[in-house]
Scaffold this motif. Structure first.
Motif, PDB file in Angstrom:
ATOM      1  N   GLU A  84       0.526  -1.078   0.338  1.00 46.51           N
ATOM      2  CA  GLU A  84       0.021  -0.307   0.096  1.00 46.51           C
ATOM      3  C   GLU A  84       1.012   1.636   0.297  1.00 46.51           C
ATOM      4  OE1 GLU A  84      -3.886   0.202   2.271  1.00 46.51           O
ATOM      5  OE2 GLU A  84      -2.855   1.220   3.701  1.00 46.51           O
ATOM      6  N   SER A  85       0.324   2.866  -0.871  1.00 44.97           N
ATOM      7  CA  SER A  85       1.443   3.432  -0.453  1.00 44.97           C
ATOM      8  C   SER A  85       1.175   4.355   0.111  1.00 44.97           C
ATOM      9  CB  SER A  85       1.423   4.144  -3.138  1.00 44.97           C
ATOM     10  OG  SER A  85      -0.414   4.824  -2.207  1.00 44.97           O
ATOM     11  N   SER A  86       1.630   5.444   0.135  1.00 47.54           N
ATOM     12  CA  SER A  86       0.938   6.084   1.282  1.00 47.54           C
ATOM     13  C   SER A  86       0.272   7.225   1.662  1.00 47.54           C
ATOM     14  CB  SER A  86       2.666   7.511   1.357  1.00 47.54           C
ATOM     15  OG  SER A  86       2.911   8.458  -0.103  1.00 47.54           O
ATOM     16  N   THR A  87      -0.773   6.935  -0.142  1.00 41.48           N
ATOM     17  CA  THR A  87      -1.712   7.391  -0.239  1.00 41.48           C
ATOM     18  C   THR A  87      -2.887   6.463  -0.360  1.00 41.48           C
ATOM     19  OG1 THR A  87      -1.404   7.729  -2.221  1.00 41.48           O
ATOM     20  CG2 THR A  87      -0.778   9.169  -1.221  1.00 41.48           C
ATOM     21  N   TYR A 155      10.729  -2.702  -1.855  1.00 37.42           N
ATOM     22  CA  TYR A 155      10.352  -1.561  -1.700  1.00 37.42           C
ATOM     23  C   TYR A 155       9.234  -1.406  -2.983  1.00 37.42           C
ATOM     24  CZ  TYR A 155      13.797  -0.929   2.294  1.00 37.42           C
ATOM     25  OH  TYR A 155      14.769  -0.295   2.669  1.00 37.42           O
ATOM     26  N   ALA A 156       7.637  -1.282  -2.576  1.00 36.07           N
ATOM     27  CA  ALA A 156       7.303  -1.506  -4.585  1.00 36.07           C
ATOM     28  C   ALA A 156       7.691  -0.025  -5.344  1.00 36.07           C
ATOM     29  CB  ALA A 156       6.152  -0.403  -3.564  1.00 36.07           C
ATOM     30  N   GLY A 157       7.797   0.120  -6.456  1.00 36.09           N
ATOM     31  CA  GLY A 157       7.884   1.007  -7.466  1.00 36.09           C
ATOM     32  C   GLY A 157       9.419   0.854  -7.724  1.00 36.09           C
ATOM     33  N   LEU A 158      10.008  -0.184  -7.444  1.00 43.76           N
ATOM     34  CA  LEU A 158      11.427  -0.588  -7.249  1.00 43.76           C
ATOM     35  C   LEU A 158      11.675  -1.380  -7.895  1.00 43.76           C
ATOM     36  CD1 LEU A 158      14.438   0.713  -6.993  1.00 43.76           C
ATOM     37  CD2 LEU A 158      14.956  -0.774  -4.741  1.00 43.76           C
ATOM     38  N   GLY A 159      11.591  -2.054  -9.403  1.00 47.96           N
ATOM     39  CA  GLY A 159      11.018  -3.100 -10.332  1.00 47.96           C
ATOM     40  C   GLY A 159       9.835  -3.339 -10.302  1.00 47.96           C
ATOM     41  N   THR A 160       9.210  -2.735  -9.575  1.00 48.94           N
ATOM     42  CA  THR A 160       7.671  -3.240 -10.071  1.00 48.94           C
ATOM     43  C   THR A 160       7.415  -1.650 -10.781  1.00 48.94           C
ATOM     44  OG1 THR A 160       7.009  -2.366  -7.605  1.00 48.94           O
ATOM     45  CG2 THR A 160       7.067  -4.291  -8.491  1.00 48.94           C
ATOM     46  N   PRO A 161       5.850  -1.724 -11.497  1.00 47.38           N
ATOM     47  CA  PRO A 161       5.181  -0.650 -12.268  1.00 47.38           C
ATOM     48  C   PRO A 161       5.270   0.526 -10.929  1.00 47.38           C
ATOM     49  CG  PRO A 161       4.214  -1.928 -12.568  1.00 47.38           C
ATOM     50  CD  PRO A 161       4.663  -2.646 -11.627  1.00 47.38           C
ATOM     51  N   GLY A 162       5.082   1.741 -11.383  1.00 48.05           N
ATOM     52  CA  GLY A 162       4.927   2.909 -10.790  1.00 48.05           C
ATOM     53  C   GLY A 162       5.992   3.484  -9.829  1.00 48.05           C
ATOM     54  N   ARG A 163       6.160   4.294  -8.777  1.00 49.76           N
ATOM     55  CA  ARG A 163       7.301   5.734  -8.622  1.00 49.76           C
ATOM     56  C   ARG A 163       7.297   5.127  -6.859  1.00 49.76           C
ATOM     57  NH1 ARG A 163       7.924   9.554  -5.301  1.00 49.76           N
ATOM     58  NH2 ARG A 163       5.271  10.262  -5.159  1.00 49.76           N
ATOM     59  N   GLN A 164       8.740   4.289  -6.847  1.00 47.80           N
ATOM     60  CA  GLN A 164       9.477   4.424  -5.652  1.00 47.80           C
ATOM     61  C   GLN A 164       9.292   5.527  -4.569  1.00 47.80           C
ATOM     62  OE1 GLN A 164      13.522   3.412  -4.722  1.00 47.80           O
ATOM     63  NE2 GLN A 164      12.988   2.556  -2.745  1.00 47.80           N
ATOM     64  N   GLU A 165       8.539   5.464  -3.466  1.00 49.38           N
ATOM     65  CA  GLU A 165       8.966   6.672  -2.660  1.00 49.38           C
ATOM     66  C   GLU A 165       9.415   6.528  -1.597  1.00 49.38           C
ATOM     67  OE1 GLU A 165       4.185   7.516  -0.904  1.00 49.38           O
ATOM     68  OE2 GLU A 165       3.726   5.288  -1.751  1.00 49.38           O
ATOM     69  N   TYR A 166      11.206   6.925  -2.675  1.00 46.48           N
ATOM     70  CA  TYR A 166      12.052   6.934  -1.273  1.00 46.48           C
ATOM     71  C   TYR A 166      11.808   7.973  -0.156  1.00 46.48           C
ATOM     72  CZ  TYR A 166      17.025   6.846  -1.107  1.00 46.48           C
ATOM     73  OH  TYR A 166      18.057   6.810   0.004  1.00 46.48           O
ATOM     74  N   LEU A 167      12.919   7.648   0.816  1.00 42.83           N
ATOM     75  CA  LEU A 167      12.239   8.147   1.826  1.00 42.83           C
ATOM     76  C   LEU A 167      10.893   8.698   2.684  1.00 42.83           C
ATOM     77  CD1 LEU A 167      15.847   9.768   1.791  1.00 42.83           C
ATOM     78  CD2 LEU A 167      14.943   8.759   3.587  1.00 42.83           C
ATOM     79  N   ASN A 168      10.443   7.265   2.391  1.00 40.00           N
ATOM     80  CA  ASN A 168       8.210   7.638   2.716  1.00 40.00           C
ATOM     81  C   ASN A 168       8.312   6.962   3.637  1.00 40.00           C
ATOM     82  OD1 ASN A 168       5.905   7.587   3.044  1.00 40.00           O
ATOM     83  ND2 ASN A 168       5.514   9.341   1.191  1.00 40.00           N
ATOM     84  N   GLY A 169       8.274   7.371   4.982  1.00 35.76           N
ATOM     85  CA  GLY A 169       8.416   6.911   6.627  1.00 35.76           C
ATOM     86  C   GLY A 169       7.182   5.231   6.051  1.00 35.76           C
ATOM     87  N   LEU A 170       5.923   6.122   5.865  1.00 40.87           N
ATOM     88  CA  LEU A 170       4.691   5.312   5.637  1.00 40.87           C
ATOM     89  C   LEU A 170       5.198   4.570   4.773  1.00 40.87           C
ATOM     90  CD1 LEU A 170       2.296   5.071   6.781  1.00 40.87           C
ATOM     91  CD2 LEU A 170       1.037   6.639   5.384  1.00 40.87           C
TER      92      LEU A 170
END
Length: 213
Positions: A84-87, A155-170
């Motif tokens: 799940e993303s931060s949003t 981490y989601a977005g690293l190798g998978t579709p979408g953007r990695q939320e780098y340094l987003n703690g949630l």
């Protein structure tokens, strides 16, 4: 002049051979097929019927050129799971799962969720890299010898579709927690309810957020 001409001729021959070799490699069906197969592993259709923490794909772990990753006393897997993303959006994350081959205790195996530090190159997922176990030894073998399952998120977005939320703690905490749920859903892992998060540097940031939340 004769020697110089001969040198130019030899250089030209080597250059021609190099071009031919490169061309043959480019036309080889195995190289692009492996890349395509690996990229396909990290894609999965998401829908509102799915929830975070689902293990949607699992396969034996290989390195970036297709060689099997072999560990003493454990089976190594590449995994794809929902997070799940931060949003609050459903996302995909790759990762790795290591399951000891020794008999599991009656209560199940404790799970260690590893959050990896920033790696170079930064846009390559550890589970699909040329060195998936980078930074994981000797502690990985020690944990396996203790009989613990180890799951490692990309981490989601690293190798998978979408953007990695780098340094987003949630976002990081979600990827760690839901990697544990995914590991538990793989029956041969025989994972228990007991788990811990482990990491340093960027991974330490993820672990601290996991603990805080």
């Amino acid at each position: 002049m004769k020697l110089r001409s001969a040198g130019v001729l030899v250089s030209s021959v080597f250059l021609l051979l190099a071009i031919v070799a490169i061309s043959i490699g480019a036309l080889s069906p195995s190289a692009p097929r492996r890349t395509t197969d690996l990229q396909r592993f990290y894609k999965f259709p998401l829908s509102s019927r799915l929830r975070p923490g689902l293990l949607v794909r699992i396969a034996p772990l290989t390195d970036g050129v297709g060689q099997s990753v072999v560990l003493a006393h454990a089976n190594a897997y590449r995994i794809l799971y929902t997070s799940e993303s931060s949003t609050g959006n459903l996302v995909l994350s790759g990762g790795m799962l290591f399951v000891p081959t020794a008999r599991a205790p009656v209560v199940g195996r404790p799970v260690v969720a590893w959050a990896h530090p920033t790696r170079a190159p930064t846009n390559v997922a550890p589970s699909s890299s040329s060195d998936p176990l980078l930074g994981m030894q000797p502690w990985l073998s020690m944990m396996i010898d203790h009989g613990w399952d180890v799951v490692a998120t990309d981490y989601a977005g690293l190798g998978t579709p979408g953007r990695q939320e780098y340094l987003n703690g949630l976002s990081e905490a979600h990827d760690v927690v839901f990697s544990v749920e995914a590991a538990r859903s793989y029956h041969p892992a025989l994972a228990s309810a007991k788990w811990a998060a482990w990491g340093h540097s960027y991974g330490g940031h993820a672990v601290l957020w996991t603990a805080a939340l």
